[in-house]
Motif scaffolding. Structure first.
Motif, short mmCIF file in Angstrom:
data_model
loop_
_atom_site.label_atom_id
_atom_site.label_comp_id
_atom_site.label_asym_id
_atom_site.label_seq_id
_atom_site.Cartn_x
_atom_site.Cartn_y
_atom_site.Cartn_z
N UNK A 74 -31.86 40.81 17.11
CA UNK A 74 -32.51 39.61 17.63
C UNK A 74 -31.88 39.21 18.95
N UNK A 75 -32.73 38.90 19.93
CA UNK A 75 -32.27 38.32 21.20
C UNK A 75 -32.24 36.81 21.00
N UNK A 76 -31.04 36.24 20.92
CA UNK A 76 -30.82 34.83 20.60
C UNK A 76 -30.48 34.09 21.89
N UNK A 77 -31.38 33.20 22.34
CA UNK A 77 -31.25 32.67 23.71
C UNK A 77 -31.60 31.19 23.78
N UNK A 115 -33.05 43.01 29.45
CA UNK A 115 -33.55 43.22 28.11
C UNK A 115 -32.59 44.06 27.27
N UNK A 116 -32.92 44.16 25.98
CA UNK A 116 -32.13 44.89 24.99
C UNK A 116 -32.97 46.05 24.47
N UNK A 117 -32.34 47.20 24.19
CA UNK A 117 -33.09 48.38 23.73
C UNK A 117 -32.36 49.04 22.58
N UNK A 118 -33.13 49.55 21.61
CA UNK A 118 -32.58 50.28 20.46
C UNK A 118 -32.82 51.77 20.66
N UNK A 119 -31.78 52.57 20.33
CA UNK A 119 -31.91 54.02 20.39
C UNK A 119 -31.02 54.60 19.29
N UNK A 120 -31.46 55.67 18.65
CA UNK A 120 -30.63 56.30 17.63
C UNK A 120 -30.03 55.27 16.70
N UNK A 121 -28.69 55.22 16.65
CA UNK A 121 -27.98 54.23 15.84
C UNK A 121 -27.31 53.18 16.71
N UNK A 122 -27.82 53.00 17.94
CA UNK A 122 -27.18 52.09 18.87
C UNK A 122 -28.10 51.03 19.42
#
Length: 755
Positions: free
Chosen positions: A443-446, A475-482
């Motif tokens: 979650x992007x908490x802002x 922004x925030x990005x998800x990849x693999x386990x990160x």
């Protein structure tokens, strides 16, 4: 500017000499008559020329402009609203627009401001005398000639004795310079509306900022309707005058004769600005009033002056803010039976989940926020909500309510988190899920009054697993386990392990660059702007592929005048190029970047490549605010089809291969199903919300098995059977209807719902 390759040599009886500007509605040319008289010829874009509704509005503009004549307006000398491409010629007035004047020379001095103010009052007197209300008085529609200002562009004016042209769900205008009644009661607009706009325009001319500035046009519209103007930079006596002009009640504003007298008393060599350099103007809850750039991935904010100037200079026609979408009407089928039509009895291709029923709920009510938070949330009824689905579980968050988990089968609220920050002044939250991975909701908490952070919530309990502070500009990005984020200060990017928050790696960002995180094909990328100065068109755009294990960057390409990549087509990133001649939402071409070698190729996009682009299964769908949807082959940029729809403000499309259907939803929750081969409408449903909202997040469509789930802009979340989209929803569990009372802010959920 010189003529473009596709420009004609003549329009009517006028020889074209060059371009004065271009925007979303049309192009303005400099031209000469046979006698040598210079005129400005406004030519409507081809796609609008094919729209009967637009032609009607253009005829109205010509008629209104012809009724007005005066020293401070640009008179119409000729027009042909029935031509293949409608056009109108006005007397050419040499001089920049007010917005261009402020961009080049800064705010006006007292003498310039006095001349502008009195000239504008005289212009409005001429306009109102013939029963016309301008309704779009803004810096781009005021020319600064040597002998005084000129008011132009009557594109959304209304004559008092004419029936208004209405469009369901739209209010026309430019939010920072619109009156409250234009936004809330457009049928009640009178000449007092122009007085309000003049007040806002004079504040802008004196200070370089509108009295209503926010991070988006939609927040600005809320301020216009509900909040007092920001006038701390305006010195007396001008401040007292514009304060009266900006009264919310039209009856409380001064008439033009009184306003002329008051402005005549403002000295031409006095002080009109107060130095507030040490006390920066701040908006809601102390947030610095700014406006986002057009680079979609980089959330960097910059002073409002530059953005207002750029938007105004490109307008060349009526701006549009969609406010209300009436929930009238029900399912309507489109197309005839046959090979290119729709079967009379469509078959179910994807099974509904076991135990599913149609349901509907309000995310704000379901989240359990108190009445005061709901009231503060009500920024025109928009919550900028976002949901992510995993199996039958839906994780949703937005502005004014915390992230919650909803059972996509029944609409039951499974848990609501209490582990996100609250705005200390208003008790509000801003939580948007970025994705779900490895048993965590990211979650992007802002909140507006504290530093933003990325928070990982446990998908079973809603409890916080870990959190880290991040940059407020990217922004925030998800990849693999990160999870890849930009660190506070924008000087590095860090990857954190999704499950534990353990640092995986950090890479520095060179000075002079601003980088945001992205992921394509489950591989992390950094999208960077070099020599960033707040104007994306003057910056180099760099695409870096990062090693998922170490973060080691590999530079793939350096581009200009582009938006963020839309995604992968095979092993190539598809990157669209903006075309400002088509307006802020137009695209001229695309570049494909090979993610292994960095090799690039570029191809032109069709003229209908306008609106919000989304890459879905190898196709790019361009969705215009008007409802037109255009499908383009993602491999070569060739147009497959382009169809107008009757549903405005559609969100991103969702493709179902097995059902051979493209689903979209409007901000009011009106679902639309299209044939992906032809673009023809299969059906549309009734609206689920009484408001179309004002917010920046588009409507969303998801799938839970064979059911369609959609999210409207006011936070209405609902699920329908695509074969019976208007079936009455069953009564959803009460907002507090959890399986058990929450422990520490959340409730465990059955493992079966983990999907």
């Amino acid at each position: 500017m010189p003529l473009s390759a596709g420009d004609p040599e003549r329009i009517g009886d006028y020889a074209l000499e060059g371009r004065l500007g271009s925007g979303g509605m049309g192009v303005v040319h400099l031209a000469r008559s046979a006698s040598g008289r210079r005129v400005a010829v406004k030519v409507v874009h081809q796609q609008f020329a094919e729209d009967d509704e637009f032609r009607t509005r253009f005829r109205q503009e010509v008629a209104a402009a012809r009724r007005v004549s005066g020293a401070f307006t640009a008179p119409v000398v000729d027009a042909d609203p029935d031509a293949e491409r409608p056009w109108m010629a006005t007397l050419y007035v040499p001089g920049p627009t007010l917005s261009e004047r402020l961009t080049d020379g800064g705010p006006l001095d007292a003498g310039e401001l006095r001349q502008l103010a009195l000239g504008m009052v005289e212009a409005l007197s001429d306009i109102h005398r013939v029963g016309v209300v301008h309704r779009d008085l803004k810096p781009a529609n005021v020319l600064m000639a040597d002998d005084g200002p000129r008011v132009i562009d009557f594109g959304i004016s209304r004559a008092g004795d004419n029936q208004a042209l209405t469009v369901t769900g739209r209010v026309m205008g430019t939010p920072p310079f619109m009156s409250p009644e234009q936004l809330s009661r457009p049928r009640e607009v009178t000449a007092a509306s122009d007085v309000f706009s003049l007040g806002a325009l004079l504040v802008y001319a004196a200070t370089g900022s509108s009295p209503f500035d926010a991070e988006s046009p939609y927040m600005t519209a809320y301020q216009v309707v509900h909040e007092p103007p920001a006038l701390e930079e305006v010195a007396q006596p001008l401040r007292g005058i514009v304060e009266r002009c900006l009264a919310k009640d039209p009856a409380a504003r001064p008439g033009l004769p009184e306003l002329e007298r008051l402005l005549g008393e403002v000295p031409s060599n006095g002080v009109i600005r107060v130095d507030v350099a040490t006390t920066k103007r701040r908006g809601r809850s102390g947030a610095l009033r700014t406006w986002a750039t057009t680079l979609s991935g980089i959330r960097r904010r910059r002073p409002v002056l530059a953005a207002v100037t750029a938007a105004a200079a490109l307008a060349l026609g009526a701006g549009t803010v969609a406010l209300v979408n009436s929930p009238s009407g029900g399912v309507r089928s489109g197309g005839a039976a046959g090979p290119e039509g729709e079967p009379s009895a469509p078959e179910r291709k994807v099974a509904l989940p076991k135990g599913w029923r149609p349901w509907q709920l309000s995310l704000v009510d379901a989240s359990g926020v108190d009445d005061e938070a709901k009231r503060l949330k009500g920024l025109s009824g928009d919550v900028s909500g976002r949901c992510h689905g995993v199996g039958t579980a839906l994780y949703c968050g937005g502005e004014g309510f915390p992230t919650i988990r909803v059972d996509g089968v029944t609409g039951r609220v499974v848990w609501r988190t209490k582990d996100l920050a609250e705005d200390s002044a208003e008790g509000m939250l801003e939580s948007q899920p970025s994705g779900v991975r490895d048993g965590r909701v990211i979650v992007h908490d802002d909140p507006s009054d504290s530093s933003p952070r990325v928070v990982a919530l446990n998908t079973q309990t809603g409890r916080k697993s870990w959190s880290q502070q991040i940059s407020d500009s990217t922004d925030t990005a998800l990849f693999g386990h990160g999870v890849l984020v930009t660190d506070p200060g924008d000087r590095s990017l860090t990857a954190w392990k999704v499950t534990t928050g353990e640092r995986l790696w950090t890479i520095p960002v060179p000075r002079g660059r601003l980088c945001t995180a992205a992921a394509y094909g489950d591989v992390p990328y950094a999208l960077c702007v070099e020599d960033y100065a707040g104007e994306s068109g003057n910056a180099r755009y760099i695409v870096l592929r990062l090693d998922p294990r170490t973060g080691t960057p590999k530079e793939l390409a350096r581009l200009k005048d582009v938006q963020d990549p839309l995604g992968l087509v095979g092993r190539e990133l598809l990157v669209p190029h903006q075309d400002l001649d088509k307006g802020l939402s137009g695209y001229s071409s695309a570049t494909w970047v090979d993610v292994r070698t960095g090799a690039t190729r570029t191809a032109a996009l069709p003229d209908n490549a306008r609106g919000e682009p989304t890459l879905v299964d190898g196709r790019v769908y361009f969705v215009q605010e008007s409802g037109r949807v255009t499908a383009v082959d993602g491999r070569n940029g060739k147009q497959l089809w382009s169809e107008p729809t009757t549903v405005e403000r559609l969100g991103r499309p969702l493709m179902s291969e097995r059902e051979s259907t493209v689903y979209l939803s409007s901000t009011s929750g009106r679902l639309l199903a299209l044939n992906p081969r032809t673009g023809k409408e299969r059906w549309q449903s009734e609206a689920r919300s009484v408001t179309g909202g004002l917010g920046g997040e588009p409507a969303q469509v998801l799938r839970v098995g064979g059911a369609v789930v959609a999210l409207a802009s006011d936070g209405t979340l609902f699920s329908v059977d695509p074969l019976r989209p208007d079936a009455e929803p069953a009564k959803s569990p009460a907002p507090g209807g959890l399986s058990h009372p929450p422990r520490s802010g959340a409730t465990p959920v059955p493992a079966a719902l983990e999907g």
